[in-house]
Write a protein that holds these residues in place. Structure first.
Motif, PDB file in Angstrom:
ATOM      1  N   LYS A 126      18.032 -33.565  -2.750  1.00 37.93           N
ATOM      2  CA  LYS A 126      18.590 -32.884  -1.572  1.00 37.93           C
ATOM      3  C   LYS A 126      19.755 -33.661  -0.957  1.00 37.93           C
ATOM      4  N   SER A 144      20.157 -36.373  11.585  1.00 41.01           N
ATOM      5  CA  SER A 144      18.826 -36.361  12.199  1.00 41.01           C
ATOM      6  C   SER A 144      18.548 -37.650  12.959  1.00 41.01           C
ATOM      7  N   ARG A 148      11.975 -44.133  11.547  1.00 36.61           N
ATOM      8  CA  ARG A 148      11.800 -45.084  10.444  1.00 36.61           C
ATOM      9  C   ARG A 148      12.895 -46.145  10.461  1.00 36.61           C
ATOM     10  N   ARG A 151      17.330 -48.097   5.915  1.00 38.04           N
ATOM     11  CA  ARG A 151      17.319 -48.721   4.585  1.00 38.04           C
ATOM     12  C   ARG A 151      18.635 -49.472   4.419  1.00 38.04           C
ATOM     13  N   TYR A 160      21.448 -41.549  10.002  1.00 36.25           N
ATOM     14  CA  TYR A 160      20.432 -41.112  10.972  1.00 36.25           C
ATOM     15  C   TYR A 160      20.784 -41.723  12.312  1.00 36.25           C
ATOM     16  N   GLU A 179      13.957 -28.971  16.058  1.00 35.09           N
ATOM     17  CA  GLU A 179      12.667 -29.063  15.373  1.00 35.09           C
ATOM     18  C   GLU A 179      12.393 -30.539  15.189  1.00 35.09           C
ATOM     19  N   PHE A 183       6.645 -37.325   8.999  1.00 40.65           N
ATOM     20  CA  PHE A 183       6.681 -37.356   7.541  1.00 40.65           C
ATOM     21  C   PHE A 183       6.455 -38.800   7.099  1.00 40.65           C
ATOM     22  N   TYR A 188      10.783 -37.469  12.496  1.00 42.32           N
ATOM     23  CA  TYR A 188      12.146 -37.031  12.166  1.00 42.32           C
ATOM     24  C   TYR A 188      12.448 -35.805  13.014  1.00 42.32           C
ATOM     25  N   GLY A 189      13.682 -35.688  13.529  1.00 45.66           N
ATOM     26  CA  GLY A 189      14.020 -34.507  14.322  1.00 45.66           C
ATOM     27  C   GLY A 189      15.499 -34.184  14.262  1.00 45.66           C
ATOM     28  N   THR A 190      15.804 -32.892  14.461  1.00 44.47           N
ATOM     29  CA  THR A 190      17.203 -32.428  14.452  1.00 44.47           C
ATOM     30  C   THR A 190      17.705 -32.302  15.895  1.00 44.47           C
ATOM     31  N   GLU A 208      19.111 -30.877   6.430  1.00 48.70           N
ATOM     32  CA  GLU A 208      18.347 -31.291   5.251  1.00 48.70           C
ATOM     33  C   GLU A 208      17.045 -31.875   5.779  1.00 48.70           C
ATOM     34  N   ILE A 209      15.970 -31.076   5.753  1.00 49.46           N
ATOM     35  CA  ILE A 209      14.727 -31.457   6.427  1.00 49.46           C
ATOM     36  C   ILE A 209      13.508 -31.139   5.563  1.00 49.46           C
ATOM     37  N   GLU A 210      12.346 -31.688   5.961  1.00 51.07           N
ATOM     38  CA  GLU A 210      11.138 -31.419   5.180  1.00 51.07           C
ATOM     39  C   GLU A 210      10.529 -30.066   5.585  1.00 51.07           C
ATOM     40  N   GLY A 213       9.430 -28.872   9.281  1.00 47.26           N
ATOM     41  CA  GLY A 213      10.597 -28.622  10.123  1.00 47.26           C
ATOM     42  C   GLY A 213      11.226 -27.278   9.762  1.00 47.26           C
TER      43      GLY A 213
HETATM   44  P1  5GP Z   1      13.970 -40.146   4.248  1.00 48.30           P
HETATM   45  O1  5GP Z   1      13.159 -41.043   5.107  1.00 48.30           O
HETATM   46  O2  5GP Z   1      13.700 -40.353   2.776  1.00 48.30           O
HETATM   47  O3  5GP Z   1      15.438 -40.206   4.578  1.00 48.30           O
HETATM   48  O4  5GP Z   1      13.511 -38.647   4.562  1.00 48.30           O
HETATM   49  C1  5GP Z   1      12.191 -38.267   4.421  1.00 48.30           C
HETATM   50  C2  5GP Z   1      12.049 -36.778   4.611  1.00 48.30           C
HETATM   51  O5  5GP Z   1      12.388 -36.414   5.944  1.00 48.30           O
HETATM   52  C3  5GP Z   1      12.972 -35.944   3.713  1.00 48.30           C
HETATM   53  O6  5GP Z   1      12.184 -34.896   3.160  1.00 48.30           O
HETATM   54  C4  5GP Z   1      13.990 -35.391   4.664  1.00 48.30           C
HETATM   55  O7  5GP Z   1      14.468 -34.121   4.226  1.00 48.30           O
HETATM   56  C5  5GP Z   1      13.182 -35.254   5.921  1.00 48.30           C
HETATM   57  N1  5GP Z   1      13.997 -35.212   7.147  1.00 48.30           N
HETATM   58  C6  5GP Z   1      15.149 -35.847   7.421  1.00 48.30           C
HETATM   59  N2  5GP Z   1      15.608 -35.524   8.627  1.00 48.30           N
HETATM   60  C7  5GP Z   1      14.721 -34.624   9.144  1.00 48.30           C
HETATM   61  C8  5GP Z   1      14.656 -33.910  10.380  1.00 48.30           C
HETATM   62  O8  5GP Z   1      15.522 -33.986  11.249  1.00 48.30           O
HETATM   63  N3  5GP Z   1      13.595 -33.078  10.549  1.00 48.30           N
HETATM   64  C9  5GP Z   1      12.617 -32.933   9.606  1.00 48.30           C
HETATM   65  N4  5GP Z   1      11.631 -32.075   9.874  1.00 48.30           N
HETATM   66  N5  5GP Z   1      12.649 -33.592   8.447  1.00 48.30           N
HETATM   67  C10 5GP Z   1      13.697 -34.441   8.204  1.00 48.30           C
END
Ligand code: 5GP
Length: 291
Positions: A126, A144, A148, A151, A160, A179, A183, A188-190, A208-210, A213
């Protein structure tokens, strides 16, 4: 390097050239006035055979429309991939049709950008897709907020917004997220307002969200386009998820179990796109957004 000298014009020729430039300017101004008053449409202008009008910039023509203005006109053009320096005589038939569609949709006003949600199992690619769309002026990729840890190489405000748990909870309280979800132990939030602002400016906004969301967006914004990115096959996803040698066997099993749950949600989405190639997927997303 030798310079080409300017052409030597006689007094008569110079006067004639100045006269011609003046009458071209007057013709262009008359066309703009006629568009502003609604006397003629931009399509009448694009059919005008006069050289002065064919050499007029498309952006000047669109900006003359009531309620459009220069910044909206340039957004319409960027969204349709038409160079801002393009002149009327150089407009292709398809570009003209696309502009017509955009203007008809917006009735002279700019159509609001779409909200496009990209979701799918971990490891499906993604973020490669959203990074590839980042340079496209028709889109804006939402940044977002998360609790966390960053990295290596991730930047605050770019990849982020990295917040403490307390700060994140405060933002939830204030209703600042469109939302949000938990996770893998993090939140995580938008952020809501940039999404609204960019859509009002006519950009298609990508989240790009899980999955949890994506479900919230579906509930609050029924018109959003929900896209599920699927791997070419389950075996391929397993290969991608287990190729990170750094994961413990427990961690690997957990990632696979989560991916299985995520794959089961595909049918809730408007469209499922299979990630065979990044270029192919981008083309499909662009056509979904501009359809
Ligand atoms: P990562 O920590 O690997 O960057 O992201 C972990 C998961 O969180 C991924 O599936 C990503 O799509 C999701 N994610 C990232 N930003 C958001 C967000 O703002 N809202 C939601 N619901 N999921 C998010």
């Amino acid at each position: 390097m030798s310079k080409v000298p300017p052409p030597q014009l006689s007094v008569e020729e110079r006067r004639a050239a100045l006269e011609k430039a003046k009458s071209s300017r007057q013709e262009r101004a008359a066309v703009k006035r006629a568009i502003a008053s609604g006397e003629i449409s931009i399509f009448d202008a694009t059919n005008d055979p006069r050289e002065s009008i064919r050499r007029m910039k498309v952006i000047d023509l669109l900006s003359a429309l009531p309620g459009v203005g220069k910044s909206r006109a340039s957004l319409i053009m960027e969204r349709r991939n038409i160079s801002l320096t393009r002149r009327i005589g150089g407009l292709g038939h398809l570009q003209l049709k696309a502009l017509g569609k955009e203007l008809a949709l917006s009735k002279g006003d700019l159509a609001r950008g779409k909200l496009i949600v990209i979701s799918g199992p971990g490891g499906v690619g993604k973020s490669t897709i959203t990074s590839a769309l980042r340079g496209d002026p028709r889109f804006w990729i939402s940044v977002s907020a998360t609790t966390r840890e960053p990295r290596v190489g991730e930047r605050d405000g770019v990849d982020y917004f990295f917040h403490s748990h307390a700060k994140f909870m405060e933002l939830i309280e204030r209703g600042e997220f469109l939302e949000w979800a938990e996770f893998a132990g993090n939140l995580y939030g938008t952020p809501r307002s940039p999404v609204e602002e960019w859509r009002n400016l006519g950009k298609h906004v990508i989240l790009e969200i899980e999955i949890a969301g994506a479900r919230q967006i579906r509930a609050h914004e029924p018109k959003a386009t929900l896209v599920f990115i699927a791997p070419p096959s389950w075996d391929e996803l397993v290969r991608r998820l287990t190729s990170r040698g750094t994961d413990s066997p427990e961690r690997r099993a957990a990632r696979l179990a989560l991916a299985e749950q995520e794959m089961a949600a595909a049918s809730e989405f408007d469209t499922v796109l299979v990630n065979e190639s990044v270029e192919g997927l981008i083309a499909e997303l662009v056509s979904l957004a501009t359809a």
